[in-house]
Design an enzyme around this catalytic site. Structure first.
Site, PDB file in Angstrom:
ATOM      1  N   ASP A  23      -4.711  -1.208   6.865  1.00  0.00           N
ATOM      2  CA  ASP A  23      -4.929  -2.599   6.457  1.00  0.00           C
ATOM      3  C   ASP A  23      -4.490  -3.497   7.621  1.00  0.00           C
ATOM      4  OD1 ASP A  23      -5.667  -4.477   4.516  1.00  0.00           O
ATOM      5  OD2 ASP A  23      -3.631  -4.669   3.732  1.00  0.00           O
ATOM      6  N   TRP A  28       0.850  -1.202   0.000  1.00  0.00           N
ATOM      7  CA  TRP A  28       0.000   0.000   0.000  1.00  0.00           C
ATOM      8  C   TRP A  28       0.883   1.249   0.000  1.00  0.00           C
ATOM      9  CZ3 TRP A  28      -5.210   0.138   3.129  1.00  0.00           C
ATOM     10  CH2 TRP A  28      -6.041  -0.892   2.687  1.00  0.00           C
ATOM     11  N   LYS A  48      -9.548  -1.570   7.515  1.00  0.00           N
ATOM     12  CA  LYS A  48      -9.951  -2.971   7.319  1.00  0.00           C
ATOM     13  C   LYS A  48     -10.566  -3.512   8.610  1.00  0.00           C
ATOM     14  CE  LYS A  48      -6.899  -6.467   6.703  1.00  0.00           C
ATOM     15  NZ  LYS A  48      -6.064  -7.174   5.710  1.00  0.00           N
TER      16      LYS A  48
END
Ligand SMILES: C[S@@+](CC[C@H](N)C(=O)[O-])C[C@H]1O[C@@H](n2cnc3c(N)ncnc32)[C@H](O)[C@@H]1O
Length: 199
Positions: A115, A55, A155
């Site tokens: 994440d 990312w 997430k």
């Protein structure tokens, strides 16, 4: 012939390898950003749970395009060689007092992306409750460090607790929603909560 779940996973993994990303998760962020336009060149971005670094690398290459800063925090070091010049790497628990103080020094942030995921045990109740805890911590971090009009991606493993987190986010952002990228494995119970335009 229909593409099997494993073929689909392999095609994302192979593409990540070809394009120089350490993990296939990059294509989840690609889809999230292409549909929601979260990050612009010049932004300061906090990536929570950043390792191995897909990312972070995508934000550097495709979103801030070398203009701006990415603060990449994880319990583990990034696996990027070289670490891009826009990246400030911070290794440690993003929610500990000491690391939060470092994150404040580097902020405020126009976007926070997380994440972050717990080590999974295979017990869905345990794994979802640990994921919910991480998601709640990221919301607290955003309350503390996200700039006005900033955006947030978190997430979370779906186990019921995502509704409470989304409710908190609806009070913080002009728009908040759940989103499941196509790049998530078919059998994954993860989902992303997206907050747009902090009030
Ligand atoms: C799925 S991986 C992230 C993958 C990353 N987005 C990428 O594209 O390379 C989840 C990460 O969350 C990290 N993590 C979990 N709890 C954390 C915490 N308290 N502080 C920092 N990182 C954490 C883990 O160490 C792990 O590297």
């Amino acid at each position: 012939m229909a593409t099997s779940r494993r073929d689909k996973a392999d095609s994302y993994t192979q593409r990540a390898h070809r394009e120089g990303y350490p993990a296939r998760s990059v294509y989840k962020l690609e889809e999230i950003d292409q549909t929601h336009h979260l990050i612009r060149p010049g932004d300061t971005v906090l990536d929570v749970g950043a390792a191995p670094g897909s990312w972070t690398l995508y934000v550097h290459r495709e979103l801030i395009k070398g203009r701006g800063k990415i603060v990449a925090c994880d319990l583990n070091p990034l696996r990027l060689d070289p670490v891009p010049p826009t990246v400030v790497e911070i290794t440690g628990d993003a929610f500990s007092r000491q690391i939060r103080e470092r994150l404040v020094e580097e902020g405020p942030y126009q976007c926070i992306i997380s994440d972050a995921a717990p080590m999974t045990t295979g017990n869905r109740t345990v794994d979802t409750s640990r994921s919910e805890y991480l998601a709640e911590q990221v919301v607290l971090l955003a309350q503390e460090q996200l700039a006005p009009h900033g955006n947030l991606v978190i997430k979370i493993f779906q186990g019921g607790g995502q509704e409470a987190v989304l409710k908190t986010m609806r009070g913080m952002f002009r728009k908040a929603k759940a989103f499941k990228p196509k790049a998530c494995r078919d059998d994954s119970f993860e989902i992303y909560l997206i907050g747009l335009d902090r009030v």
